[in-house]
Motif scaffolding. Structure first.
Motif, PDB file in Angstrom:
ATOM      1  N   ALA A 242       6.667   6.475  14.803  1.00  0.00           N
ATOM      2  CA  ALA A 242       6.815   6.030  14.000  1.00  0.00           C
ATOM      3  C   ALA A 242       6.259   5.091  12.841  1.00  0.00           C
ATOM      4  CB  ALA A 242       8.053   5.336  13.498  1.00  0.00           C
ATOM      5  N   VAL A 243       5.131   4.856  13.407  1.00  0.00           N
ATOM      6  CA  VAL A 243       4.333   3.512  12.011  1.00  0.00           C
ATOM      7  C   VAL A 243       2.855   4.502  12.960  1.00  0.00           C
ATOM      8  CG1 VAL A 243       2.871   1.890  12.898  1.00  0.00           C
ATOM      9  CG2 VAL A 243       5.159   2.346  12.868  1.00  0.00           C
ATOM     10  N   GLY A 249      -2.066   9.503  10.088  1.00  0.00           N
ATOM     11  CA  GLY A 249      -2.323  10.874   8.697  1.00  0.00           C
ATOM     12  C   GLY A 249      -2.917  10.332   7.084  1.00  0.00           C
ATOM     13  N   MET A 250      -2.270   9.315   6.974  1.00  0.00           N
ATOM     14  CA  MET A 250      -2.049   8.493   5.472  1.00  0.00           C
ATOM     15  C   MET A 250      -4.107   8.116   5.184  1.00  0.00           C
ATOM     16  SD  MET A 250       0.720   5.888   4.121  1.00  0.00           S
ATOM     17  CE  MET A 250       0.757   5.514   5.814  1.00  0.00           C
ATOM     18  N   ALA A 251      -4.859   7.715   6.390  1.00  0.00           N
ATOM     19  CA  ALA A 251      -5.939   7.130   6.447  1.00  0.00           C
ATOM     20  C   ALA A 251      -6.522   8.401   6.138  1.00  0.00           C
ATOM     21  CB  ALA A 251      -6.371   6.625   7.941  1.00  0.00           C
ATOM     22  N   THR A 252      -6.477   9.701   6.772  1.00  0.00           N
ATOM     23  CA  THR A 252      -6.696  10.638   6.538  1.00  0.00           C
ATOM     24  C   THR A 252      -6.776  11.244   5.641  1.00  0.00           C
ATOM     25  OG1 THR A 252      -6.667  12.080   9.522  1.00  0.00           O
ATOM     26  CG2 THR A 252      -6.643  13.404   7.045  1.00  0.00           C
ATOM     27  N   GLU A 273       9.248   1.315   5.558  1.00  0.00           N
ATOM     28  CA  GLU A 273       8.412   0.604   4.814  1.00  0.00           C
ATOM     29  C   GLU A 273       7.045   1.798   5.062  1.00  0.00           C
ATOM     30  OE1 GLU A 273       9.795  -0.435   7.023  1.00  0.00           O
ATOM     31  OE2 GLU A 273      10.536  -2.334   6.097  1.00  0.00           O
ATOM     32  N   ILE A 274       6.751   2.957   5.977  1.00  0.00           N
ATOM     33  CA  ILE A 274       5.558   3.815   6.180  1.00  0.00           C
ATOM     34  C   ILE A 274       5.904   4.339   4.908  1.00  0.00           C
ATOM     35  CG2 ILE A 274       4.692   5.482   7.008  1.00  0.00           C
ATOM     36  CD1 ILE A 274       4.109   2.467   8.606  1.00  0.00           C
ATOM     37  N   GLY A 275       7.099   5.047   4.281  1.00  0.00           N
ATOM     38  CA  GLY A 275       7.426   5.823   3.180  1.00  0.00           C
ATOM     39  C   GLY A 275       6.603   5.476   2.405  1.00  0.00           C
ATOM     40  N   LYS A 276       7.618   3.887   2.171  1.00  0.00           N
ATOM     41  CA  LYS A 276       7.064   3.582   0.668  1.00  0.00           C
ATOM     42  C   LYS A 276       5.351   3.256   0.833  1.00  0.00           C
ATOM     43  CE  LYS A 276      11.479   0.399   0.804  1.00  0.00           C
ATOM     44  NZ  LYS A 276      12.229  -0.373   0.925  1.00  0.00           N
ATOM     45  N   PHE A 281       0.280   5.315  -1.960  1.00  0.00           N
ATOM     46  CA  PHE A 281      -0.911   5.655  -1.898  1.00  0.00           C
ATOM     47  C   PHE A 281      -0.873   7.069  -3.459  1.00  0.00           C
ATOM     48  CE2 PHE A 281      -2.120   3.309   1.838  1.00  0.00           C
ATOM     49  CZ  PHE A 281      -3.197   3.614   1.822  1.00  0.00           C
ATOM     50  N   ASN A 282       0.957   7.851  -3.038  1.00  0.00           N
ATOM     51  CA  ASN A 282       0.422   8.896  -4.028  1.00  0.00           C
ATOM     52  C   ASN A 282       0.155   8.672  -5.973  1.00  0.00           C
ATOM     53  OD1 ASN A 282       0.828  11.186  -1.952  1.00  0.00           O
ATOM     54  ND2 ASN A 282       2.833  10.927  -1.657  1.00  0.00           N
ATOM     55  N   ARG A 283       1.241   7.474  -6.214  1.00  0.00           N
ATOM     56  CA  ARG A 283       1.348   6.624  -7.018  1.00  0.00           C
ATOM     57  C   ARG A 283      -0.032   6.564  -7.483  1.00  0.00           C
ATOM     58  NH1 ARG A 283       5.963   4.325  -5.684  1.00  0.00           N
ATOM     59  NH2 ARG A 283       5.114   2.138  -5.738  1.00  0.00           N
ATOM     60  N   MET A 284      -1.129   5.687  -6.558  1.00  0.00           N
ATOM     61  CA  MET A 284      -2.713   5.024  -6.765  1.00  0.00           C
ATOM     62  C   MET A 284      -3.159   6.350  -7.054  1.00  0.00           C
ATOM     63  SD  MET A 284      -4.650   2.784  -4.670  1.00  0.00           S
ATOM     64  CE  MET A 284      -4.803   4.163  -2.776  1.00  0.00           C
ATOM     65  N   LYS A 285      -2.842   7.887  -6.075  1.00  0.00           N
ATOM     66  CA  LYS A 285      -3.744   9.020  -6.466  1.00  0.00           C
ATOM     67  C   LYS A 285      -3.287   9.204  -7.758  1.00  0.00           C
ATOM     68  CE  LYS A 285      -2.891  12.868  -5.261  1.00  0.00           C
ATOM     69  NZ  LYS A 285      -1.810  14.389  -4.702  1.00  0.00           N
ATOM     70  N   THR A 286      -2.405   9.513  -7.696  1.00  0.00           N
ATOM     71  CA  THR A 286      -1.803  10.189  -9.453  1.00  0.00           C
ATOM     72  C   THR A 286      -2.958   9.381 -10.422  1.00  0.00           C
ATOM     73  OG1 THR A 286       0.280  10.518  -8.939  1.00  0.00           O
ATOM     74  CG2 THR A 286      -0.467  10.427 -10.598  1.00  0.00           C
ATOM     75  N   SER A 287      -2.679   7.724 -10.193  1.00  0.00           N
ATOM     76  CA  SER A 287      -3.211   6.886 -11.463  1.00  0.00           C
ATOM     77  C   SER A 287      -4.567   7.260 -11.322  1.00  0.00           C
ATOM     78  CB  SER A 287      -3.047   5.521 -10.726  1.00  0.00           C
ATOM     79  OG  SER A 287      -1.286   5.251 -10.935  1.00  0.00           O
ATOM     80  N   LEU A 288      -5.363   7.402 -10.394  1.00  0.00           N
ATOM     81  CA  LEU A 288      -7.051   7.572 -10.366  1.00  0.00           C
ATOM     82  C   LEU A 288      -7.529   8.845 -10.736  1.00  0.00           C
ATOM     83  CD1 LEU A 288      -9.791   6.520  -9.043  1.00  0.00           C
ATOM     84  CD2 LEU A 288      -8.946   7.437  -6.503  1.00  0.00           C
ATOM     85  N   SER A 289      -6.752  10.223 -10.605  1.00  0.00           N
ATOM     86  CA  SER A 289      -6.572  11.257 -10.931  1.00  0.00           C
ATOM     87  C   SER A 289      -6.677  11.679 -12.300  1.00  0.00           C
ATOM     88  CB  SER A 289      -6.037  11.778 -10.225  1.00  0.00           C
ATOM     89  OG  SER A 289      -6.047  13.458 -10.908  1.00  0.00           O
ATOM     90  N   MET A 290      -5.464  10.521 -13.221  1.00  0.00           N
ATOM     91  CA  MET A 290      -5.454  10.104 -14.874  1.00  0.00           C
ATOM     92  C   MET A 290      -6.334   9.464 -15.442  1.00  0.00           C
ATOM     93  SD  MET A 290      -1.022   9.495 -15.025  1.00  0.00           S
ATOM     94  CE  MET A 290      -1.399   9.649 -16.818  1.00  0.00           C
ATOM     95  N   ALA A 291      -7.444   8.783 -14.045  1.00  0.00           N
ATOM     96  CA  ALA A 291      -8.256   7.255 -14.613  1.00  0.00           C
ATOM     97  C   ALA A 291      -9.381   8.499 -14.948  1.00  0.00           C
ATOM     98  CB  ALA A 291      -8.553   6.220 -14.390  1.00  0.00           C
TER      99      ALA A 291
END
Length: 299
Positions: A242-243, A249-252, A273-276, A281-291
């Motif tokens: 669970a943790v 996976g997220m670190a990779t 909490e892990i899902g959130k 991270f996905n929103r941050m990746k999207t924002s980074l990609s747009m930037a």
């Protein structure tokens, strides 16, 4: 040092510390309870036997002695059945013929007995002397070592409270002739009214009960330790599932994104909490990609 440990090891270390503290406290409490119960069991046996012997003495004094006492003057040999202490000892010796009572002992230990089998040994004499030096002392108990193992003993003072007892124990001249014929003129005389002359002692084996308590304690500790290992294994499995594995996976994925692989995605479908964290991270990746796209258009 803790900062160099991974999350699993930190968790196991914390769990181990909690377990050791809990097992130490519970083990101490359980040990005291077992020891108390074991001692109460031993004391209970001793008290029951003591009361039984007192009842035998009373029966002999009240019903047997009045019937046999007149014969002391006519019989060639002394009739020990008239003596309450003799009756109690004989009843107890019959009890000891049973295998489960072989290591139980009863004795009316006397400093100057008529019958030398009642002669107090060194330990018993010290008990009698304690009663003689303190008239208010009504009972002594404790543990002693013997060839039969560790014994719990309980002792009560034997005092001359009836003048009738002095007939056989004051002087040889006052004693029945049959008593002198059987036991002689040297032992069991010179007693005084209200004098403490001995101690009524019951000894019961304590080693068996204490060993049973020790085995119960070891069994308890074994069960608790086994339960802890099982719970610890289950918690470690749940922690990894669970943790730890989702975080790895997220670190990779984060590492791949940092190297320019914007197609990598955080896959975590749980709502905990892990899902959130994965969604963030996905929103941050999207924002980074747009930037990055905006920067590329400006160039």
């Amino acid at each position: 040092m803790l900062q160099n440990l991974n999350l699993s090891r930190k968790f196991n270390l914390l769990l181990l510390v909690v377990f050791l503290g809990a097992i130490a406290l519970s083990g101490l409490a359980f040990s005291r309870i077992l020891n108390r119960d074991a001692e109460q069991a031993v004391v209970g046996k001793a008290n029951i036997l003591m009361q039984t012997m007192l009842a035998v003495r009373d029966y002999t004094s009240e019903q047997i002695n009045p019937e046999l006492a007149p014969r002391l003057e006519t019989e060639a040999e002394f009739l020990p059945q008239t003596v309450p202490g003799y009756s109690a000892r004989e009843v107890f010796e019959n009890l000891r013929k049973s295998p489960e009572y072989t290591d139980f002992f009863y004795k009316e230990a006397t400093l100057n007995p008529t019958n030398l089998r009642d002669k107090a040994d060194t330990f018993e004499a010290s008990i009698v002397e304690q009663f003689r030096s303190n008239a208010n002392l009504k009972e002594l108990s404790g543990y002693r070592q013997s060839p039969a193992g560790r014994l719990y003993y309980t002792a009560k003072p034997i005092a001359i409270t009836k003048e009738s007892c002095l007939r056989c124990h004051s002087t040889p001249e006052a004693a029945p002739k049959s008593q002198l014929t059987t036991y002689g003129r040297e032992n069991g005389f010179g007693w005084q009214l209200n004098e403490i002359v001995g101690a009524q002692m019951i000894s019961v084996p304590a080693s068996g009960v204490i060993d049973s308590a020790r085995r119960a304690f070891l069994l308890f500790m074994g069960i608790v330790t086994g339960a802890f290992l099982l719970v610890m294994s289950l918690l470690n499995w749940l922690l990894r599932r669970a943790v730890i594995n989702p975080i790895k996976g997220m670190a990779t994925v984060a590492n791949e994104i940092s190297l320019g692989n914007m197609d990598a995605d955080f896959q975590q479908k749980s709502n905990d909490e892990i899902g959130k964290l994965a969604a963030a991270f996905n929103r941050m990746k999207t924002s980074l990609s747009m930037a990055m796209e905006m920067l590329g258009q400006r160039e």
